[in-house]
Enzyme design. Structure first.
Site, PDB file in Angstrom:
ATOM      1  N   GLY A   1       0.982  -1.290  -0.015  1.00 47.01           N
ATOM      2  CA  GLY A   1      -0.003   0.019   0.018  1.00 47.01           C
ATOM      3  C   GLY A   1       0.763   1.291  -0.071  1.00 47.01           C
TER       4      GLY A   1
ATOM      5  N   GLN B   1      -7.447   1.278   4.211  1.00 43.06           N
ATOM      6  CA  GLN B   1      -8.162   0.887   5.386  1.00 43.06           C
ATOM      7  C   GLN B   1      -9.789   0.642   4.983  1.00 43.06           C
ATOM      8  OE1 GLN B   1      -7.366  -0.430   8.481  1.00 43.06           O
ATOM      9  NE2 GLN B   1      -5.121   0.268   8.317  1.00 43.06           N
TER      10      GLN B   1
ATOM     11  N   SER C   1      -4.084  -2.500  -0.201  1.00 45.30           N
ATOM     12  CA  SER C   1      -2.938  -3.347   0.417  1.00 45.30           C
ATOM     13  C   SER C   1      -3.399  -4.813   0.703  1.00 45.30           C
ATOM     14  CB  SER C   1      -2.521  -2.635   1.500  1.00 45.30           C
ATOM     15  OG  SER C   1      -1.506  -3.684   2.054  1.00 45.30           O
TER      16      SER C   1
ATOM     17  N   HIS D   1      -2.543  -7.228   2.755  1.00 48.55           N
ATOM     18  CA  HIS D   1      -2.330  -8.043   4.047  1.00 48.55           C
ATOM     19  C   HIS D   1      -3.392  -7.384   5.039  1.00 48.55           C
ATOM     20  CE1 HIS D   1      -0.081  -4.628   6.352  1.00 48.55           C
ATOM     21  NE2 HIS D   1       0.174  -4.344   5.252  1.00 48.55           N
TER      22      HIS D   1
ATOM     23  N   CYS E   1       7.489   4.305  18.069  1.00 56.44           N
ATOM     24  CA  CYS E   1       8.610   4.077  18.988  1.00 56.44           C
ATOM     25  C   CYS E   1       9.691   4.443  17.854  1.00 56.44           C
ATOM     26  CB  CYS E   1       8.749   2.762  19.550  1.00 56.44           C
ATOM     27  SG  CYS E   1      10.136   2.768  20.602  1.00 56.44           S
TER      28      CYS E   1
HETATM   29  N1  PLP Z   1      -2.253   3.654   4.221  1.00 55.41           N
HETATM   30  C1  PLP Z   1      -2.952   3.317   5.618  1.00 55.41           C
HETATM   31  C2  PLP Z   1      -4.087   4.138   5.515  1.00 55.41           C
HETATM   32  C3  PLP Z   1      -2.590   2.244   6.173  1.00 55.41           C
HETATM   33  O1  PLP Z   1      -3.205   1.902   7.158  1.00 55.41           O
HETATM   34  C4  PLP Z   1      -1.572   1.556   5.651  1.00 55.41           C
HETATM   35  C5  PLP Z   1      -0.993   0.425   6.532  1.00 55.41           C
HETATM   36  O2  PLP Z   1      -0.684   0.606   7.760  1.00 55.41           O
HETATM   37  C6  PLP Z   1      -0.808   1.652   4.548  1.00 55.41           C
HETATM   38  C7  PLP Z   1      -1.021   2.916   3.882  1.00 55.41           C
HETATM   39  C8  PLP Z   1       0.567   1.035   4.114  1.00 55.41           C
HETATM   40  O3  PLP Z   1       0.223  -0.307   3.647  1.00 55.41           O
HETATM   41  P1  PLP Z   1       1.215  -1.143   3.332  1.00 55.41           P
HETATM   42  O4  PLP Z   1       1.622  -1.834   4.789  1.00 55.41           O
HETATM   43  O5  PLP Z   1       0.708  -2.200   2.472  1.00 55.41           O
HETATM   44  O6  PLP Z   1       2.555  -0.546   3.109  1.00 55.41           O
END
Ligand code: PLP
Length: 391
Positions: free
Chosen positions: A69, A177, A197, A199, A323
């Site tokens: 993502g 999301q 994304s 996962h 962190c």
């Molecule tokens: N955008 C949002 C709103 C996300 O919550 C995340 C993942 O935490 C990402 C982008 C990034 O996705 P990826 O973990 O596949 O790089």
């Protein structure tokens, strides 16, 4: 173990795992090769593209598989900014974007682009009027996320997109999301670019997708071979893409019912935590929020303490703080919503998935008040508040 961190990542569904396995050992051909062994790999990529396109209301030619993502966001933002730099170098985003968008824009800023960071209200909402007011002659791109990953607030992207259309400005929305949680019909929405994304929806890590509306001018992200219609080179992650396709098929089958059930569990968490634990603030919008995210600031303690104590009870959750290099920074999202540092440090995010049960939620509700009580007993913030007569 009770897993309540689905906004961070999800378990690969058994059906997804089964769909991926053949491409590791038996059908390992390169989709670009001409012999029969490669055909099934090429077919798997085509099928996954068609499935994702169908699910989000796009055409398969508008879906480009990426490495995650984050890459999808980077490509859309930087690719559009660079492609339209001759028209203007002004971009509008919100202060609560994911770092994939925020840091992409910071890179562009260092290259001479000007970024306006819109401040949300205290529920995390961006008013479309803010976009209208901030837009200028030289604005080429607006990026406002669909659903926030920390506090779950859902933005009015239809109205924001309509304003962008009126002004001839490209509109990107980070939909990482919201995929599988809210219905998406990109053909009908004024959205030019979006990010996904795998996962986050029970697919594998390391595969995502960018939606680029047909005709939208964006500079290619990777140079090399002709993969992804010549726009994102590199031999396809066939295993991951096949898994992503299967994950979408599962969403098509029961994503809607799952979201409804999850929203009921979220509401129970919100109502009971707010009732059973004093000095708890619900963060994000009370109603316009993602079905899987319950987020709070638990005052007078640090979120990390709660996470460790929950972990001891076998409960996986997260806090908004990141962190970094040994120091705990308060979440940029909570600070943008107006929470002071000490309050933002007490953040707790519980994010649900289809495998969570009511019994699990009851277990969390049974242990959390005791954890908070114990942590407050040893918290200097609590002692200080008591001394000042705040409690
Ligand atoms: N955008 C949002 C709103 C996300 O919550 C995340 C993942 O935490 C990402 C982008 C990034 O996705 P990826 O973990 O596949 O790089």
């Amino acid at each position: 173990m009770i897993y309540l961190d689905h906004a961070a990542t999800t378990k690969v569904a058994p059906e997804v795992f089964a769909a991926m396995k053949p491409f590791l050992q038996e059908q390992y051909g390169n989709p670009s090769s001409w012999y029969k062994l490669a055909h099934s790999a090429a077919d798997a990529v085509t099928e996954a593209r068609e499935r994702l396109a169908e699910y989000v209301g796009a055409s398969p030619r508008e879906i480009y598989f990426t490495g995650c993502g984050t890459e999808a966001d980077n490509w859309a933002i930087k690719g559009a900014a660079w492609a339209h730099a001759d028209k203007g170098r002004h971009i509008i985003i919100s202060q609560i974007e994911h770092h994939a968008v925020l840091h992409s824009c910071q890179t562009l800023e260092r290259e001479g682009f000007e970024i306006t960071y819109l401040a949300p209200d205290n529920t995390g909402l961006i008013d479309p009027e803010q976009v209208a007011e901030a837009s200028r002659e030289d604005t080429t791109l607006v990026s406002i996320m669909h659903g926030n990953n920390e506090v779950g607030t859902i933005q009015p992207i239809e109205q924001i997109g309509a304003i962008c259309r009126e002004r001839g400005v490209l509109f990107h929305s980070d939909t990482v999301q919201t995929l599988g949680k809210l219905p998406l019909n990109l053909a009908e929405m004024p959205v030019d670019m979006a990010a996904f994304s795998a996962h986050k929806v029970h697919g594998p890590k390391g595969v995502g997708a960018t939606y680029l509306r047909r005709g939208v001018k964006v500079r290619n992200f990777m140079d090399g071979g002709a993969q992804e219609f010549g726009r994102r080179a590199g031999t396809e992650n066939v295993v991951g893409i096949a898994g992503f396709g299967k994950a979408i098929e599962l969403l098509q089958r029961h994503g809607e019912q799952d979201s409804q059930r999850i929203a009921a569990l979220r509401d129970k968490l919100i109502a009971d935590i707010s009732e059973r634990i004093p000095h708890v603030l619900l963060t994000g919008h009370p109603t316009q929020r993602l079905p899987h995210i319950a987020s709070f600031c638990i005052r007078y303690i640090e979120g990390e303490g709660i996470l460790l104590a929950l972990d001891d009870e076998g409960i996986c959750a997260s806090s908004g703080s990141a962190c970094t290099s040994g120091s705990l920074e308060a979440s940029h999202v909570l600070l943008a919503l107006g929470y002071p540092h000490d309050v933002a440090h007490g953040s707790l995010r519980l994010s649900l998935g289809p495998e969570n049960t009511e019994e699990e939620i009851d277990r969390v509700l049974a242990v959390l008040p005791g954890i908070v009580r114990r942590l407050r007993e040893i918290s200097p913030l609590w002692a200080d508040a008591k001394r000042k007569g705040e409690l």
